[in-house]
Motif scaffolding. Sequence first.
Motif, PDB file in Angstrom:
ATOM      1  N   CYS A   1       0.865  -1.137  -0.015  1.00  0.00           N
ATOM      2  CA  CYS A   1       0.007  -0.099  -0.054  1.00  0.00           C
ATOM      3  C   CYS A   1       0.788   1.369   0.006  1.00  0.00           C
ATOM      4  N   GLU A   2       0.489   2.116  -0.783  1.00  0.00           N
ATOM      5  CA  GLU A   2       1.611   3.352  -1.132  1.00  0.00           C
ATOM      6  C   GLU A   2       1.302   4.247   0.250  1.00  0.00           C
ATOM      7  N   TYR A   3       0.212   4.373   0.798  1.00  0.00           N
ATOM      8  CA  TYR A   3       0.243   5.054   1.969  1.00  0.00           C
ATOM      9  C   TYR A   3       0.632   4.383   3.227  1.00  0.00           C
ATOM     10  N   CYS A   4       1.254   3.413   3.249  1.00  0.00           N
ATOM     11  CA  CYS A   4       1.350   2.717   4.778  1.00  0.00           C
ATOM     12  C   CYS A   4       2.452   3.154   5.449  1.00  0.00           C
ATOM     13  N   TYR A   5       2.341   3.291   6.516  1.00  0.00           N
ATOM     14  CA  TYR A   5       3.204   3.992   7.520  1.00  0.00           C
ATOM     15  C   TYR A   5       4.538   3.323   7.777  1.00  0.00           C
ATOM     16  N   LEU A   6       4.409   1.960   7.268  1.00  0.00           N
ATOM     17  CA  LEU A   6       5.604   1.067   7.531  1.00  0.00           C
ATOM     18  C   LEU A   6       6.780   1.592   6.640  1.00  0.00           C
ATOM     19  N   LYS A   7       6.460   2.238   5.466  1.00  0.00           N
ATOM     20  CA  LYS A   7       7.444   2.791   4.488  1.00  0.00           C
ATOM     21  C   LYS A   7       8.254   3.838   4.982  1.00  0.00           C
ATOM     22  N   GLY A   8       7.545   4.588   6.325  1.00  0.00           N
ATOM     23  CA  GLY A   8       8.155   5.672   6.685  1.00  0.00           C
ATOM     24  C   GLY A   8       8.816   5.107   7.994  1.00  0.00           C
ATOM     25  N   MET A   9       8.495   4.072   8.564  1.00  0.00           N
ATOM     26  CA  MET A   9       8.844   3.686  10.009  1.00  0.00           C
ATOM     27  C   MET A   9       9.986   2.805   9.955  1.00  0.00           C
ATOM     28  N   TYR A  10      10.145   1.880   9.044  1.00  0.00           N
ATOM     29  CA  TYR A  10      11.309   0.971   9.014  1.00  0.00           C
ATOM     30  C   TYR A  10      12.376   1.458   7.883  1.00  0.00           C
ATOM     31  N   PRO A  11      13.621   1.016   8.129  1.00  0.00           N
ATOM     32  CA  PRO A  11      14.608   1.468   7.200  1.00  0.00           C
ATOM     33  C   PRO A  11      14.744   0.339   6.054  1.00  0.00           C
ATOM     34  N   SER A  12      13.927  -0.441   6.152  1.00  0.00           N
ATOM     35  CA  SER A  12      14.038  -1.552   5.109  1.00  0.00           C
ATOM     36  C   SER A  12      12.408  -1.966   4.472  1.00  0.00           C
ATOM     37  N   GLY A  13      12.545  -2.542   3.399  1.00  0.00           N
ATOM     38  CA  GLY A  13      11.222  -3.132   2.980  1.00  0.00           C
ATOM     39  C   GLY A  13      11.215  -4.754   3.103  1.00  0.00           C
ATOM     40  N   ASN A  14      12.406  -5.370   3.462  1.00  0.00           N
ATOM     41  CA  ASN A  14      12.183  -6.631   3.644  1.00  0.00           C
ATOM     42  C   ASN A  14      11.279  -7.300   4.759  1.00  0.00           C
TER      43      ASN A  14
ATOM     44  N   VAL B   1     -11.569 -13.764  19.480  1.00  0.00           N
ATOM     45  CA  VAL B   1     -10.861 -13.627  18.248  1.00  0.00           C
ATOM     46  C   VAL B   1     -11.526 -12.805  17.155  1.00  0.00           C
ATOM     47  N   ILE B   2     -11.252 -11.519  17.039  1.00  0.00           N
ATOM     48  CA  ILE B   2     -12.029 -10.419  16.235  1.00  0.00           C
ATOM     49  C   ILE B   2     -11.356 -10.388  14.785  1.00  0.00           C
ATOM     50  N   TYR B   3     -11.812 -10.775  13.882  1.00  0.00           N
ATOM     51  CA  TYR B   3     -11.595 -10.501  12.457  1.00  0.00           C
ATOM     52  C   TYR B   3     -12.061  -9.291  12.047  1.00  0.00           C
ATOM     53  N   ALA B   4     -10.922  -8.373  11.739  1.00  0.00           N
ATOM     54  CA  ALA B   4     -11.178  -6.963  11.526  1.00  0.00           C
ATOM     55  C   ALA B   4     -10.957  -6.872   9.737  1.00  0.00           C
ATOM     56  N   VAL B   5     -11.966  -6.901   9.003  1.00  0.00           N
ATOM     57  CA  VAL B   5     -11.448  -6.660   7.553  1.00  0.00           C
ATOM     58  C   VAL B   5     -11.542  -4.953   7.162  1.00  0.00           C
ATOM     59  N   THR B   6     -10.374  -4.718   6.726  1.00  0.00           N
ATOM     60  CA  THR B   6     -10.433  -3.406   6.141  1.00  0.00           C
ATOM     61  C   THR B   6     -11.214  -3.120   4.809  1.00  0.00           C
ATOM     62  N   LEU B   7     -11.993  -2.408   4.521  1.00  0.00           N
ATOM     63  CA  LEU B   7     -12.702  -2.178   3.246  1.00  0.00           C
ATOM     64  C   LEU B   7     -12.380  -0.967   2.563  1.00  0.00           C
ATOM     65  N   SER B   8     -11.884  -1.115   1.292  1.00  0.00           N
ATOM     66  CA  SER B   8     -11.522   0.293   0.488  1.00  0.00           C
ATOM     67  C   SER B   8     -12.242  -0.061  -0.753  1.00  0.00           C
ATOM     68  N   PRO B   9     -12.629   1.241  -1.456  1.00  0.00           N
ATOM     69  CA  PRO B   9     -13.044   1.249  -2.673  1.00  0.00           C
ATOM     70  C   PRO B   9     -12.449   0.647  -3.726  1.00  0.00           C
ATOM     71  N   GLU B  10     -12.913   0.014  -4.679  1.00  0.00           N
ATOM     72  CA  GLU B  10     -12.247  -0.547  -5.820  1.00  0.00           C
ATOM     73  C   GLU B  10     -11.010   0.300  -6.186  1.00  0.00           C
ATOM     74  N   GLU B  11     -11.419   1.692  -6.613  1.00  0.00           N
ATOM     75  CA  GLU B  11     -10.596   2.662  -7.182  1.00  0.00           C
ATOM     76  C   GLU B  11      -9.397   3.057  -6.341  1.00  0.00           C
ATOM     77  N   VAL B  12      -9.613   2.910  -4.864  1.00  0.00           N
ATOM     78  CA  VAL B  12      -8.428   3.103  -3.939  1.00  0.00           C
ATOM     79  C   VAL B  12      -7.559   1.775  -4.034  1.00  0.00           C
ATOM     80  N   ILE B  13      -8.190   0.660  -4.163  1.00  0.00           N
ATOM     81  CA  ILE B  13      -7.376  -0.614  -4.140  1.00  0.00           C
ATOM     82  C   ILE B  13      -6.703  -0.501  -5.201  1.00  0.00           C
ATOM     83  N   ARG B  14      -6.948  -0.171  -6.591  1.00  0.00           N
ATOM     84  CA  ARG B  14      -6.290  -0.336  -7.695  1.00  0.00           C
ATOM     85  C   ARG B  14      -5.124   0.583  -7.939  1.00  0.00           C
ATOM     86  N   ALA B  15      -5.424   1.838  -7.391  1.00  0.00           N
ATOM     87  CA  ALA B  15      -4.448   2.879  -7.212  1.00  0.00           C
ATOM     88  C   ALA B  15      -3.427   2.921  -6.206  1.00  0.00           C
ATOM     89  N   TYR B  16      -3.831   2.315  -5.083  1.00  0.00           N
ATOM     90  CA  TYR B  16      -2.764   2.574  -3.798  1.00  0.00           C
ATOM     91  C   TYR B  16      -2.696   1.364  -3.140  1.00  0.00           C
TER      92      TYR B  16
END
Length: 351
Positions: A113-126, A208-223
Motif C-alpha cells: 500500500c503506497e500510503y502505509c506508514y511502514l514505509k516511513g517507519m522502517y529502514p528496510s522493505g524486507n 478472536v475478532i477478525y477486522a476486515v479493512t474495506l476500501s473502494p475498488e478505485e483506491v485498491i487499484r490505485a494505492y
Amino acid sequence: MSGECGRRTGEDHHASSHGDKFRHIYVESKVLRLKRTERILAHFPKAEVIEIRHYKDVFNRRRQNPAVQHQHQNLIIAAKEGRLVYPGAPVCQSFGNAHFFYTSCVMNCVFDCEYCYLKGMYPSGNLVVFVNLEDIFEEVRGLLAKFPVYLCVSYDTDLMAVEGLTGYVEEWARFVRSNPGLSIEVRTKSRHLCTETLQQAAPGDGRVIYAVTLSPEEVIRAYEHGTGTLEGRLRAARSFMDAGFPVRLCFDPMIYMPGWEEIYDRMIRQASETIDFLRVRDFSVGSFRISETYLKPMRRALPRAAVVQYPFELTDGYYHYPAVLADRMELFMEHAIRLCAGDAEIFRWEE
C-alpha cells in the motif's frame, strides 16, 4: 498447512504462493535449527539461505529505500528481543478497551500500500518473521496477571496474508482459548483464507475478532497493490462470520480522491449487498492520518504518489486531511453505515 493455504488465488499472490517469492532468506544463527524456522524454509527450496548474527545487521543497513526494496523483498527469520508487547499507538483506535496493546511477530507486509506508514517507519522493505512466538506469549501472560488485555496481533503486518507460511493466526487463536482474559484483533486486507485455520481456531466466546479493512475498488487499484479486491475481502468477511467469528468492518483509512463521495457510496452499497450489516460486531471509521516522522521519508521515497503528496495539515506531530474535509468524509461514512446497520456501534478515531 492444508486447505487453501498453499494455493494461489488470483490477487493476494504474495500470501498464497511461495516457491520463488524470496530469492534470499537471512536467518539468525540462534534460530536456524528451530522447527518453526525449518517449516518456513521448506516453502522456499530454491532460495539462498544466508546465516547472520542479528536481523538488524541486514534490516538496519544504511541507504536502503523501503519503497523500492519492497518490490523485491527478501525474508529475514529472527528472534525478537527486549520488550515484545507495546501500548497501542495514538493514531489507532482502542475500541473502548482500557488495556489496549499490540505486538509484532512479523515486521513489514507482503502487500504494498503506497500510503502505509511502514514505509516511513522502517529502514528496510524486507519482511521479518520472528519465530520465538512463545516468548511473546509469556509476556502477554505477565500482563494478563494484572488486567484483561485487548491485543492487536496484526499491527505491523497482515498476518492473514502470510498464514499459509507462518500459521500464526491459528496459534494465536489457540492461545486465546487458554487465556480467558485475552481478546485479540486480526486485521486484514486479504481475500486469502486458510480453511484449516478457520476449522482449528474455534470462535469460542468471541475473543478472536477478525477486522476486515474495506476500501473502494478505485483506491485498491490505485494505492493498495497486491491486496484483495473489494469483492474478495467481502467474501472473506462473510466466511469469518459464517464460521462463527465476530467481524469488525474497518472503513479506515478513508482516502481522498476526486469523486470520493460517489466512490465510497458505491463501495458501501456493494458491501451491504454482500454482508448483513446487522450481524457485524462493530464498525471503524477514520480518514487518513500519519505521524510527521513517517510521512517525510515516504514523500522522499515516493515523489509521484498522490496519496502521500497531498497537502495535509499538521497538528501535534500528525499529518491529516484539513479538518473540514476529514469531518465531512467520516460523517458521510457514519451516515452510510447507519442506513444499513441502524444503531450499530461505530468507532470513529478522534485526536
